[in-house]
Write an enzyme that holds these catalytic residues in place. Structure first.
Site, PDB file in Angstrom:
ATOM      1  N   ASN A   1     -22.488   3.219 -31.112  1.00 14.83           N
ATOM      2  CA  ASN A   1     -21.589   2.069 -31.148  1.00 14.83           C
ATOM      3  C   ASN A   1     -20.129   2.716 -31.068  1.00 14.83           C
ATOM      4  OD1 ASN A   1     -21.921   2.891 -33.911  1.00 14.83           O
ATOM      5  ND2 ASN A   1     -21.426   0.849 -34.449  1.00 14.83           N
TER       6      ASN A   1
ATOM      7  N   CYS B   1     -22.019  -2.106 -28.736  1.00 14.83           N
ATOM      8  CA  CYS B   1     -23.202  -1.487 -29.338  1.00 14.83           C
ATOM      9  C   CYS B   1     -23.739  -0.193 -28.912  1.00 14.83           C
ATOM     10  CB  CYS B   1     -24.450  -2.567 -29.442  1.00 14.83           C
ATOM     11  SG  CYS B   1     -23.849  -4.176 -29.949  1.00 14.83           S
TER      12      CYS B   1
ATOM     13  N   GLU C   1     -26.969   0.306 -28.227  1.00 16.20           N
ATOM     14  CA  GLU C   1     -27.729   0.134 -27.112  1.00 16.20           C
ATOM     15  C   GLU C   1     -27.237  -0.138 -25.790  1.00 16.20           C
ATOM     16  OE1 GLU C   1     -27.349  -1.358 -29.921  1.00 16.20           O
ATOM     17  OE2 GLU C   1     -29.193  -2.434 -30.881  1.00 16.20           O
TER      18      GLU C   1
ATOM     19  N   CYS D   1     -28.570  -6.607 -31.270  1.00 13.72           N
ATOM     20  CA  CYS D   1     -28.015  -7.983 -31.318  1.00 13.72           C
ATOM     21  C   CYS D   1     -28.486  -8.711 -30.203  1.00 13.72           C
ATOM     22  CB  CYS D   1     -26.510  -7.802 -31.324  1.00 13.72           C
ATOM     23  SG  CYS D   1     -25.895  -7.368 -29.791  1.00 13.72           S
TER      24      CYS D   1
HETATM   25  N1  THU Z   1     -24.218  -2.505 -33.550  1.00 17.47           N
HETATM   26  C1  THU Z   1     -24.785  -1.869 -32.929  1.00 17.47           C
HETATM   27  O1  THU Z   1     -24.408  -0.841 -32.028  1.00 17.47           O
HETATM   28  N2  THU Z   1     -26.063  -2.154 -32.851  1.00 17.47           N
HETATM   29  C2  THU Z   1     -26.872  -3.022 -33.231  1.00 17.47           C
HETATM   30  O2  THU Z   1     -28.113  -3.064 -33.178  1.00 17.47           O
HETATM   31  C3  THU Z   1     -26.317  -3.893 -34.362  1.00 17.47           C
HETATM   32  C4  THU Z   1     -24.779  -3.876 -34.367  1.00 17.47           C
HETATM   33  C5  THU Z   1     -22.836  -2.272 -34.132  1.00 17.47           C
HETATM   34  C6  THU Z   1     -21.767  -3.179 -33.393  1.00 17.47           C
HETATM   35  C7  THU Z   1     -20.780  -2.771 -34.390  1.00 17.47           C
HETATM   36  O3  THU Z   1     -20.033  -1.608 -34.064  1.00 17.47           O
HETATM   37  C8  THU Z   1     -21.156  -2.534 -35.885  1.00 17.47           C
HETATM   38  O4  THU Z   1     -22.864  -2.054 -35.415  1.00 17.47           O
HETATM   39  C9  THU Z   1     -21.455  -3.600 -36.654  1.00 17.47           C
HETATM   40  O5  THU Z   1     -21.806  -4.964 -36.295  1.00 17.47           O
END
Ligand code: THU
Length: 135
Positions: free
Chosen positions: A43, A54, A56, A87
């Site tokens: 992320n 994110c 992913e 998400c």
């Molecule tokens: N986040 C991800 O990168 N992947 C996930 O599966 C859940 C959330 C990140 C987004 C943000 O930078 C942090 O986690 C908190 O939401």
């Protein structure tokens, strides 16, 4: 081909690359293609909060921009007690290219919860709903 454990390790390694000074919630991802190619992601947050992305989607966009769209499985690593699940936006992006992908969610112990994307995103909207795509 990476083993499942190697793919999990690749996702866990990406936790250290996460740029998350606002949430302090690092996430790492490792996306495996049918030919064995692996794309990793983390992320990447921003002072303008909604602009962050994110782990992913970082991995998926790296892959697509390099010509890979045939995805088999993705590992999502977090450092929380709970399994780190993708998400809703990331589920939708994965569905576009790989509706049958396996999603392997890890907790901080490296234990896994593995689910097909179809279980995480039932009744997903795809291009079959668009009249001009069905022609
Ligand atoms: N986040 C991800 O990168 N992947 C996930 O599966 C859940 C959330 C990140 C987004 C943000 O930078 C942090 O986690 C908190 O939401």
């Amino acid at each position: 081909m990476m083993t499942r454990e190697e793919l999990k390790a690749a996702a866990i390694d990406m936790l250290d690359r996460a740029y998350c000074p606002y949430s302090h919630f690092p996430v790492g991802a490792a996306l495996e293609c049918s030919d064995g190619t692996v794309f990793t992601g983390c992320n990447i947050e921003n002072a303008v909060y909604p602009v962050g992305i994110c782990a992913e989607r970082t991995a998926v966009f790296k892959a697509v921009s390099e010509g890979h769209t045939d995805f088999v499985r993705i590992v999502v690593a977090g450092r929380s007690d709970d399994y780190c699940v993708p998400c809703g936006s990331c589920r939708q992006v994965l569905q576009e290219f790989a509706p049958n992908i396996e999603v392997i969610c890890l907790n901080k112990e490296g234990q896994e919860l593995a689910l097909p994307l179809k279980a995480l995103l039932p009744y997903g909207f795809d291009n079959s709903f668009l009249p001009h795509e069905a022609e």
